[in-house]
Design a protein around this motif. Structure first.
Motif, PDB file in Angstrom:
ATOM      1  N   PHE A   8      49.361  32.304  37.095  1.00  0.00           N
ATOM      2  CA  PHE A   8      49.244  30.889  37.452  1.00  0.00           C
ATOM      3  C   PHE A   8      50.192  30.538  38.591  1.00  0.00           C
ATOM      4  N   PHE A   9      51.447  30.936  38.474  1.00  0.00           N
ATOM      5  CA  PHE A   9      52.425  30.578  39.503  1.00  0.00           C
ATOM      6  C   PHE A   9      52.198  31.374  40.798  1.00  0.00           C
ATOM      7  N   ALA A  10      51.743  32.618  40.673  1.00  0.00           N
ATOM      8  CA  ALA A  10      51.414  33.389  41.878  1.00  0.00           C
ATOM      9  C   ALA A  10      50.241  32.751  42.610  1.00  0.00           C
ATOM     10  N   ASP A  11      49.259  32.287  41.850  1.00  0.00           N
ATOM     11  CA  ASP A  11      48.107  31.623  42.441  1.00  0.00           C
ATOM     12  C   ASP A  11      48.508  30.305  43.086  1.00  0.00           C
ATOM     13  N   GLU A  12      49.439  29.591  42.461  1.00  0.00           N
ATOM     14  CA  GLU A  12      49.947  28.343  43.033  1.00  0.00           C
ATOM     15  C   GLU A  12      50.579  28.584  44.394  1.00  0.00           C
ATOM     16  N   ARG A  13      51.339  29.669  44.521  1.00  0.00           N
ATOM     17  CA  ARG A  13      51.987  29.978  45.796  1.00  0.00           C
ATOM     18  C   ARG A  13      50.959  30.261  46.881  1.00  0.00           C
ATOM     19  N   VAL A  14      49.928  31.027  46.550  1.00  0.00           N
ATOM     20  CA  VAL A  14      48.880  31.312  47.531  1.00  0.00           C
ATOM     21  C   VAL A  14      48.194  30.020  47.960  1.00  0.00           C
ATOM     22  N   THR A  15      47.859  29.184  47.004  1.00  0.00           N
ATOM     23  CA  THR A  15      47.180  27.916  47.307  1.00  0.00           C
ATOM     24  C   THR A  15      48.044  27.033  48.197  1.00  0.00           C
ATOM     25  N   GLY A  82      45.486  47.565  48.756  1.00  0.00           N
ATOM     26  CA  GLY A  82      44.647  46.502  48.204  1.00  0.00           C
ATOM     27  C   GLY A  82      44.742  45.218  48.993  1.00  0.00           C
ATOM     28  N   ASN A  83      45.944  44.844  49.392  1.00  0.00           N
ATOM     29  CA  ASN A  83      46.125  43.628  50.184  1.00  0.00           C
ATOM     30  C   ASN A  83      45.477  43.772  51.559  1.00  0.00           C
ATOM     31  N   HIS A  84      45.537  44.981  52.112  1.00  0.00           N
ATOM     32  CA  HIS A  84      44.883  45.232  53.399  1.00  0.00           C
ATOM     33  C   HIS A  84      43.367  45.091  53.267  1.00  0.00           C
ATOM     34  N   MET A  85      42.814  45.555  52.147  1.00  0.00           N
ATOM     35  CA  MET A  85      41.375  45.419  51.917  1.00  0.00           C
ATOM     36  C   MET A  85      40.975  43.948  51.821  1.00  0.00           C
ATOM     37  N   LEU A  86      41.811  43.150  51.165  1.00  0.00           N
ATOM     38  CA  LEU A  86      41.524  41.718  51.040  1.00  0.00           C
ATOM     39  C   LEU A  86      41.543  41.045  52.409  1.00  0.00           C
ATOM     40  N   PHE A  87      42.527  41.390  53.229  1.00  0.00           N
ATOM     41  CA  PHE A  87      42.611  40.832  54.581  1.00  0.00           C
ATOM     42  C   PHE A  87      41.404  41.259  55.415  1.00  0.00           C
ATOM     43  N   ALA A  88      40.997  42.516  55.265  1.00  0.00           N
ATOM     44  CA  ALA A  88      39.834  43.003  55.998  1.00  0.00           C
ATOM     45  C   ALA A  88      38.581  42.249  55.599  1.00  0.00           C
ATOM     46  N   ALA A  89      38.424  41.986  54.301  1.00  0.00           N
ATOM     47  CA  ALA A  89      37.260  41.239  53.823  1.00  0.00           C
ATOM     48  C   ALA A  89      37.248  39.827  54.399  1.00  0.00           C
ATOM     49  N   GLU A  90      38.407  39.189  54.471  1.00  0.00           N
ATOM     50  CA  GLU A  90      38.493  37.838  55.027  1.00  0.00           C
ATOM     51  C   GLU A  90      38.131  37.836  56.507  1.00  0.00           C
ATOM     52  N   LEU A 116      35.066  38.374  47.953  1.00  0.00           N
ATOM     53  CA  LEU A 116      35.878  37.158  48.037  1.00  0.00           C
ATOM     54  C   LEU A 116      35.378  36.078  47.085  1.00  0.00           C
ATOM     55  N   CYS A 117      34.075  35.982  46.914  1.00  0.00           N
ATOM     56  CA  CYS A 117      33.532  35.028  45.940  1.00  0.00           C
ATOM     57  C   CYS A 117      33.954  35.408  44.529  1.00  0.00           C
ATOM     58  N   SER A 118      33.945  36.707  44.250  1.00  0.00           N
ATOM     59  CA  SER A 118      34.363  37.171  42.939  1.00  0.00           C
ATOM     60  C   SER A 118      35.841  36.889  42.710  1.00  0.00           C
ATOM     61  N   LEU A 119      36.661  37.065  43.745  1.00  0.00           N
ATOM     62  CA  LEU A 119      38.091  36.781  43.615  1.00  0.00           C
ATOM     63  C   LEU A 119      38.326  35.302  43.329  1.00  0.00           C
ATOM     64  N   GLU A 120      37.596  34.427  44.015  1.00  0.00           N
ATOM     65  CA  GLU A 120      37.742  32.992  43.757  1.00  0.00           C
ATOM     66  C   GLU A 120      37.359  32.657  42.323  1.00  0.00           C
ATOM     67  N   LEU A 121      36.309  33.306  41.822  1.00  0.00           N
ATOM     68  CA  LEU A 121      35.894  33.075  40.438  1.00  0.00           C
ATOM     69  C   LEU A 121      36.975  33.560  39.471  1.00  0.00           C
TER      70      LEU A 121
END
Length: 274
Positions: A8-15, A82-90, A116-121
């Motif tokens: 929850f708090f990690a997600d808050e920081r990203v948001t 993994g973070n690089h893959m997420l950035f590449a997808a974006e 990315l849609c799955s990650l948001e879900l």
């Protein structure tokens, strides 16, 4: 200590960082924009790390296979892959092809969108779960995690395959043959007294030279049907040895004329030479 609370708090920081980026004019304050981008990178990496721990706790036996990682070049197997893959997808979803050809990027975009849609879900479901029952993972939560894990693995394999030539099953098998050859070489060297267990336990630097030298002799004479078999064509050998095919044949021919005593003397010399 609860993982869902950490999420929850990690997600808050990203948001929060994303909101700051969206509210900033990058042309007016490029320095602050770069600072926020770095914060986003760090916060996303932390979010993915917590999510990985949640999946290990929630769906440990239902994770998508990551056996394909052995096909990747070693320089790509880093902690932040993994973070690089997420950035590449974006980037792909935004129409930016930083590392791949445009044609490959067009084929990867649907996978990037699904990921990315799955990650948001996942973020939505886990946030709701963390606020209602942070100690349990009901079936709907497990289902979205399983789907995200599968989509992430499929995108990772597809994306990296478009960047580099991943190892074929044959090449992986050849590398395993080399590992076996080196293990058998060490066992034989210990038995004959060329090496000591203390040298191995102490990571003696000389072993970096000694073991490969002894492995070449073992591969050519002791285990001639192994990875150094010269009955194969160069194309059938591992890429580690195939460029030296003709040189290996000359070495084998020279070794064959040595007596047992001369071979022993040669191997002992190789163990002592730097």
């Amino acid at each position: 200590p609860r993982l869902l609370s950490q999420f929850f708090f990690a997600d808050e920081r990203v948001t929060r960082v994303v909101a700051e980026i969206n509210g900033l004019d990058a042309e007016l304050d490029p320095q602050q924009y770069l600072v926020l981008l770095n914060q986003l990178h760090v916060s996303q990496a932390h979010l993915l790390a917590v999510l990985e721990r949640i999946m290990e706790e929630c769906i440990p036996t239902q994770r998508h296979s990551r056996d394909y990682l052995v096909k990747f070049p070693e320089e790509l197997l880093v902690d932040n892959l993994g973070n690089h893959m997420l950035f590449a997808a974006e980037c792909l979803l935004a129409g930016t092809f930083l590392e791949v050809e445009e044609s490959d990027g067009a084929q990867l975009r649907p996978r990037a969108r699904n990921l990315l849609c799955s990650l948001e879900l996942v973020r939505t479901v886990l946030r709701e779960q963390s606020l209602s029952q942070p100690n349990s993972y009901p079936e709907p939560v497990r289902a979205v995690l399983i789907q995200f894990d599968r989509l992430f693995a499929e995108f990772e394999l597809s994306y990296v395959s478009s960047l580099v030539a991943v190892k074929s099953p044959d090449e992986i098998y050849r590398q395993q043959e080399i590992i076996v050859l080196f293990c058998e070489t060490v066992e034989r060297a210990l038995h004959l007294g060329y090496l000591t267990q203390e040298m191995i336990d102490g990571y003696e630097p000389l072993l970096m030279f000694t073991i490969p030298r002894l492995a070449i002799i073992s591969g050519l004479l002791i285990y001639p049907e192994g990875p150094l078999s010269l009955e194969r064509s160069p194309e059938e050998m591992s890429q580690v040895f195939s460029p030296f095919y003709n040189l290996l044949k000359k070495i084998r021919d020279l070794l064959r004329v040595l007596s047992a005593e001369e071979l022993c003397l040669l191997e002992r010399s190789l163990c002592a030479a730097e």
